[in-house]
Design a protein around this motif. Sequence first.
Motif, PDB file in Angstrom:
ATOM      1  N   MET A  25      37.868  35.314  33.722  1.00 51.20           N
ATOM      2  CA  MET A  25      38.638  36.396  34.334  1.00 51.20           C
ATOM      3  C   MET A  25      39.007  37.444  33.289  1.00 51.20           C
ATOM      4  O   MET A  25      38.951  38.648  33.562  1.00 51.20           O
ATOM      5  CB  MET A  25      39.891  35.843  35.012  1.00 51.20           C
ATOM      6  N   TRP A  26      39.389  37.002  32.098  1.00 50.01           N
ATOM      7  CA  TRP A  26      39.753  37.911  31.018  1.00 50.01           C
ATOM      8  C   TRP A  26      38.539  38.754  30.608  1.00 50.01           C
ATOM      9  O   TRP A  26      38.650  39.974  30.454  1.00 50.01           O
ATOM     10  CB  TRP A  26      40.287  37.125  29.825  1.00 50.01           C
ATOM     11  N   ASP A  27      37.406  38.088  30.447  1.00 49.98           N
ATOM     12  CA  ASP A  27      36.188  38.800  30.055  1.00 49.98           C
ATOM     13  C   ASP A  27      35.803  39.843  31.095  1.00 49.98           C
ATOM     14  O   ASP A  27      35.430  40.972  30.744  1.00 49.98           O
ATOM     15  CB  ASP A  27      35.034  37.819  29.831  1.00 49.98           C
ATOM     16  N   GLU A  28      35.895  39.486  32.382  1.00 50.58           N
ATOM     17  CA  GLU A  28      35.591  40.435  33.454  1.00 50.58           C
ATOM     18  C   GLU A  28      36.552  41.610  33.423  1.00 50.58           C
ATOM     19  O   GLU A  28      36.150  42.763  33.601  1.00 50.58           O
ATOM     20  CB  GLU A  28      35.648  39.730  34.808  1.00 50.58           C
ATOM     21  N   HIS A  29      37.804  41.346  33.177  1.00 53.69           N
ATOM     22  CA  HIS A  29      38.827  42.394  33.108  1.00 53.69           C
ATOM     23  C   HIS A  29      38.507  43.343  31.949  1.00 53.69           C
ATOM     24  O   HIS A  29      38.565  44.557  32.109  1.00 53.69           O
ATOM     25  CB  HIS A  29      40.216  41.758  32.915  1.00 53.69           C
ATOM     26  N   ARG A  30      38.180  42.770  30.790  1.00 57.59           N
ATOM     27  CA  ARG A  30      37.892  43.603  29.608  1.00 57.59           C
ATOM     28  C   ARG A  30      36.645  44.478  29.846  1.00 57.59           C
ATOM     29  O   ARG A  30      36.595  45.614  29.406  1.00 57.59           O
ATOM     30  CB  ARG A  30      37.700  42.733  28.361  1.00 57.59           C
ATOM     31  N   LEU A  31      35.664  43.941  30.545  1.00 59.69           N
ATOM     32  CA  LEU A  31      34.464  44.733  30.853  1.00 59.69           C
ATOM     33  C   LEU A  31      34.810  45.918  31.755  1.00 59.69           C
ATOM     34  O   LEU A  31      34.295  47.011  31.572  1.00 59.69           O
ATOM     35  CB  LEU A  31      33.398  43.869  31.523  1.00 59.69           C
ATOM     36  N   ARG A  32      35.695  45.679  32.728  1.00 55.02           N
ATOM     37  CA  ARG A  32      36.112  46.757  33.631  1.00 55.02           C
ATOM     38  C   ARG A  32      36.879  47.829  32.872  1.00 55.02           C
ATOM     39  O   ARG A  32      36.724  49.020  33.125  1.00 55.02           O
ATOM     40  CB  ARG A  32      36.942  46.228  34.774  1.00 55.02           C
TER      41      ARG A  32
END
Length: 76
Positions: free
Chosen positions: A66-73
């Motif tokens: 979830m953190w990685d997806e957030h950072r990509l966004r």
Amino acid sequence: MFENQQRDDVEALMKADAEFRRLYQHHKELDSKVHDAEIGVLPIDDMTLTGMKKEKLHAKERLQRMWDEHRLRVVN
């Protein structure tokens, strides 16, 4: 968890994403219980402790995704 991340960034994601916040709190609770069990404060059997450790690991892995997806966004 997320020790290398900016505290403000993690807190912002917790405010914005209820699932992340719930899972983060659940992971913290499991971490505390596992620690207490390992030092003998929380008397539980080995099978239960192993299950708690697995659940904690799954929560951590999901939080990281979830953190990685957030950072990509945020970056894009």
